[in-house]
Design a protein around this motif. Structure first.
Motif, PDB file in Angstrom:
ATOM      1  N   MET A 124     -14.782 -56.988  48.377  1.00  0.00           N
ATOM      2  CA  MET A 124     -14.315 -58.270  47.858  1.00  0.00           C
ATOM      3  C   MET A 124     -13.188 -58.730  48.786  1.00  0.00           C
ATOM      4  N   LEU A 125     -13.339 -59.949  49.302  1.00  0.00           N
ATOM      5  CA  LEU A 125     -12.334 -60.502  50.225  1.00  0.00           C
ATOM      6  C   LEU A 125     -11.673 -61.708  49.566  1.00  0.00           C
ATOM      7  N   ASN A 126     -10.374 -61.864  49.800  1.00  0.00           N
ATOM      8  CA  ASN A 126      -9.712 -63.110  49.413  1.00  0.00           C
ATOM      9  C   ASN A 126      -9.691 -63.984  50.668  1.00  0.00           C
ATOM     10  N   LYS A 127     -10.706 -64.815  50.775  1.00  0.00           N
ATOM     11  CA  LYS A 127     -10.891 -65.608  52.003  1.00  0.00           C
ATOM     12  C   LYS A 127      -9.819 -66.685  52.131  1.00  0.00           C
ATOM     13  N   PRO A 128      -9.171 -66.759  53.287  1.00  0.00           N
ATOM     14  CA  PRO A 128      -8.259 -67.878  53.508  1.00  0.00           C
ATOM     15  C   PRO A 128      -9.038 -69.115  53.977  1.00  0.00           C
ATOM     16  N   VAL A 129      -8.429 -70.274  53.848  1.00  0.00           N
ATOM     17  CA  VAL A 129      -8.982 -71.495  54.434  1.00  0.00           C
ATOM     18  C   VAL A 129      -9.019 -71.282  55.949  1.00  0.00           C
ATOM     19  N   GLY A 130      -9.978 -71.892  56.639  1.00  0.00           N
ATOM     20  CA  GLY A 130      -9.980 -71.793  58.104  1.00  0.00           C
ATOM     21  C   GLY A 130     -10.896 -70.715  58.653  1.00  0.00           C
ATOM     22  N   TYR A 131     -11.764 -70.193  57.801  1.00  0.00           N
ATOM     23  CA  TYR A 131     -12.759 -69.200  58.240  1.00  0.00           C
ATOM     24  C   TYR A 131     -14.133 -69.649  57.762  1.00  0.00           C
ATOM     25  N   VAL A 132     -15.150 -69.477  58.604  1.00  0.00           N
ATOM     26  CA  VAL A 132     -16.504 -69.786  58.165  1.00  0.00           C
ATOM     27  C   VAL A 132     -17.136 -68.525  57.579  1.00  0.00           C
ATOM     28  N   THR A 133     -18.124 -68.735  56.701  1.00  0.00           N
ATOM     29  CA  THR A 133     -18.771 -67.563  56.103  1.00  0.00           C
ATOM     30  C   THR A 133     -20.111 -67.248  56.764  1.00  0.00           C
ATOM     31  N   THR A 134     -20.431 -67.961  57.851  1.00  0.00           N
ATOM     32  CA  THR A 134     -21.630 -67.574  58.597  1.00  0.00           C
ATOM     33  C   THR A 134     -21.246 -66.441  59.550  1.00  0.00           C
ATOM     34  N   VAL A 135     -22.248 -65.688  59.954  1.00  0.00           N
ATOM     35  CA  VAL A 135     -21.979 -64.520  60.784  1.00  0.00           C
ATOM     36  C   VAL A 135     -21.666 -64.940  62.222  1.00  0.00           C
ATOM     37  N   GLN A 136     -22.358 -65.992  62.664  1.00  0.00           N
ATOM     38  CA  GLN A 136     -22.087 -66.531  64.005  1.00  0.00           C
ATOM     39  C   GLN A 136     -21.760 -68.004  63.820  1.00  0.00           C
ATOM     40  N   ASP A 137     -20.771 -68.511  64.548  1.00  0.00           N
ATOM     41  CA  ASP A 137     -20.441 -69.930  64.422  1.00  0.00           C
ATOM     42  C   ASP A 137     -20.597 -70.596  65.781  1.00  0.00           C
ATOM     43  N   GLU A 138     -21.404 -71.675  65.798  1.00  0.00           N
ATOM     44  CA  GLU A 138     -21.660 -72.321  67.097  1.00  0.00           C
ATOM     45  C   GLU A 138     -20.408 -72.996  67.645  1.00  0.00           C
ATOM     46  N   LYS A 139     -19.434 -73.289  66.760  1.00  0.00           N
ATOM     47  CA  LYS A 139     -18.194 -73.917  67.254  1.00  0.00           C
ATOM     48  C   LYS A 139     -17.129 -72.868  67.590  1.00  0.00           C
ATOM     49  N   GLN A 140     -17.509 -71.603  67.560  1.00  0.00           N
ATOM     50  CA  GLN A 140     -16.595 -70.498  67.894  1.00  0.00           C
ATOM     51  C   GLN A 140     -15.394 -70.417  66.957  1.00  0.00           C
ATOM     52  N   ARG A 141     -15.576 -70.855  65.709  1.00  0.00           N
ATOM     53  CA  ARG A 141     -14.458 -70.745  64.759  1.00  0.00           C
ATOM     54  C   ARG A 141     -14.376 -69.307  64.249  1.00  0.00           C
ATOM     55  N   GLN A 142     -13.233 -68.987  63.625  1.00  0.00           N
ATOM     56  CA  GLN A 142     -13.088 -67.632  63.095  1.00  0.00           C
ATOM     57  C   GLN A 142     -14.061 -67.445  61.935  1.00  0.00           C
ATOM     58  N   THR A 143     -14.637 -66.253  61.851  1.00  0.00           N
ATOM     59  CA  THR A 143     -15.544 -65.987  60.726  1.00  0.00           C
ATOM     60  C   THR A 143     -14.893 -64.936  59.820  1.00  0.00           C
ATOM     61  N   VAL A 144     -15.361 -64.890  58.581  1.00  0.00           N
ATOM     62  CA  VAL A 144     -14.781 -63.929  57.640  1.00  0.00           C
ATOM     63  C   VAL A 144     -14.938 -62.491  58.144  1.00  0.00           C
ATOM     64  N   LEU A 145     -15.911 -62.254  59.012  1.00  0.00           N
ATOM     65  CA  LEU A 145     -16.092 -60.887  59.527  1.00  0.00           C
ATOM     66  C   LEU A 145     -14.924 -60.464  60.408  1.00  0.00           C
ATOM     67  N   ASP A 146     -14.178 -61.443  60.945  1.00  0.00           N
ATOM     68  CA  ASP A 146     -12.988 -61.105  61.737  1.00  0.00           C
ATOM     69  C   ASP A 146     -11.920 -60.440  60.862  1.00  0.00           C
ATOM     70  N   LEU A 147     -12.063 -60.576  59.540  1.00  0.00           N
ATOM     71  CA  LEU A 147     -11.060 -60.008  58.626  1.00  0.00           C
ATOM     72  C   LEU A 147     -11.460 -58.630  58.108  1.00  0.00           C
ATOM     73  N   ILE A 148     -12.693 -58.216  58.418  1.00  0.00           N
ATOM     74  CA  ILE A 148     -13.205 -56.935  57.901  1.00  0.00           C
ATOM     75  C   ILE A 148     -13.158 -55.901  59.019  1.00  0.00           C
ATOM     76  N   HIS A 149     -12.489 -54.806  58.747  1.00  0.00           N
ATOM     77  CA  HIS A 149     -12.338 -53.787  59.794  1.00  0.00           C
ATOM     78  C   HIS A 149     -13.118 -52.539  59.391  1.00  0.00           C
TER      79      HIS A 149
END
Ligand code: URA
Length: 238
Positions: free
Chosen positions: A64-89
């Motif tokens: 369970m993640l508390n997603k911040p604003v400013g992250y996409v929930t797709t695995v790959q983003d064509e606009k190179q934005r940060q994805t929620v996977l960047d928060l999972i280690h």
């Protein structure tokens, strides 16, 4: 096993998303791109996704993640934005989001590598209640509350009955909880727009019995065994 199910079991994405990947030509079996849904594969077959070999995972993880604003929930983003996977280690498991939250939405997001659970939870048949905290401009009128509760016409189809609970009424804005059990695209924002109240901020606070509680923004935790069992039950319609 059918190819889309195999890919989901390998932790590539949800079964439905895997179907899209197959149709997009991102999947190959024994070196041949396969774009036919339902193609049968066996364990001896070499299956690749975007050129990388995928294999069946033995252990499932649930976060369970508390997603911040400013992250996409797709695995790959064509606009190179940060994805929620960047928060999972987690180096060992390839997880992906269950459903989606908008770039500008924060709050509770589930991630897992369990394709079956994702399939069940996101299937229109088994929709579970999702509660959002919504901030809109001005005073939310009784008419608007009534419409949100009873149904709003979105693209020619009424939304199902929802629950509305005003949490804080200021002169300039209203903070309220909206609980829905459908998962139509940008549903909360579109419902609020349809009744004349564009959303200022949106946060998901619960999915069924699972709540964010005091999980810090941008942080995640593993679900407890009890929570996983609960999700499995509701995902099977129980
Ligand atoms: N509804 C929306 O409009 N956006 C979200 O992110 C989730 C639900």
């Amino acid at each position: 096993m059918r190819l889309q199910k195999y890919l989901a079991s390998c932790g590539v994405a949800s079964r439905r998303k895997c179907e899209e990947y197959i149709l997009e030509g991102k999947v190959a079996v024994n070196g041949q791109v396969v774009q036919t849904l339902g193609t049968k594969v066996a364990e001896k077959d070499e299956v690749t996704f975007c050129g990388k070999i995928v294999s069946l995972q033995e252990t499932y993880v649930y976060y369970m993640l508390n997603k911040p604003v400013g992250y996409v929930t797709t695995v790959q983003d064509e606009k190179q934005r940060q994805t929620v996977l960047d928060l999972i280690h987690d180096e060992k498991h390839r997880v992906y989001p269950v459903g989606r939250l908008d770039y500008n939405t924060s709050g509770l997001l589930l991630l897992t590598n369990d394709g079956e659970l994702t399939y069940g939870l996101t299937h229109p048949k088994h929709h579970v209640n999702k509660c959002y905290e919504v901030k809109v401009k001005g005073v939310l009128s009784q008419e608007a509350q009534y419409a949100l509760k009873n149904g709003v016409l979105l693209e020619g189809k009424m939304t199902y009955p929802a629950q509305v609970k005003v949490l804080r009424q200021g002169e300039k804005s209203t903070l309220f909880q909206l609980t829905i059990h459908e998962g139509r695209n940008r549903q909360v924002r579109r419902m609020c727009e349809a009744v004349g109240y564009p959303v200022l901020s949106l946060k998901r606070v619960s999915i069924g019995k699972l709540t964010l509680d005091d999980l810090a923004l941008g942080h995640y935790r593993a679900l407890t065994e009890k929570e996983v069992q609960y999700l499995k039950k509701v995902s099977q319609g129980g």
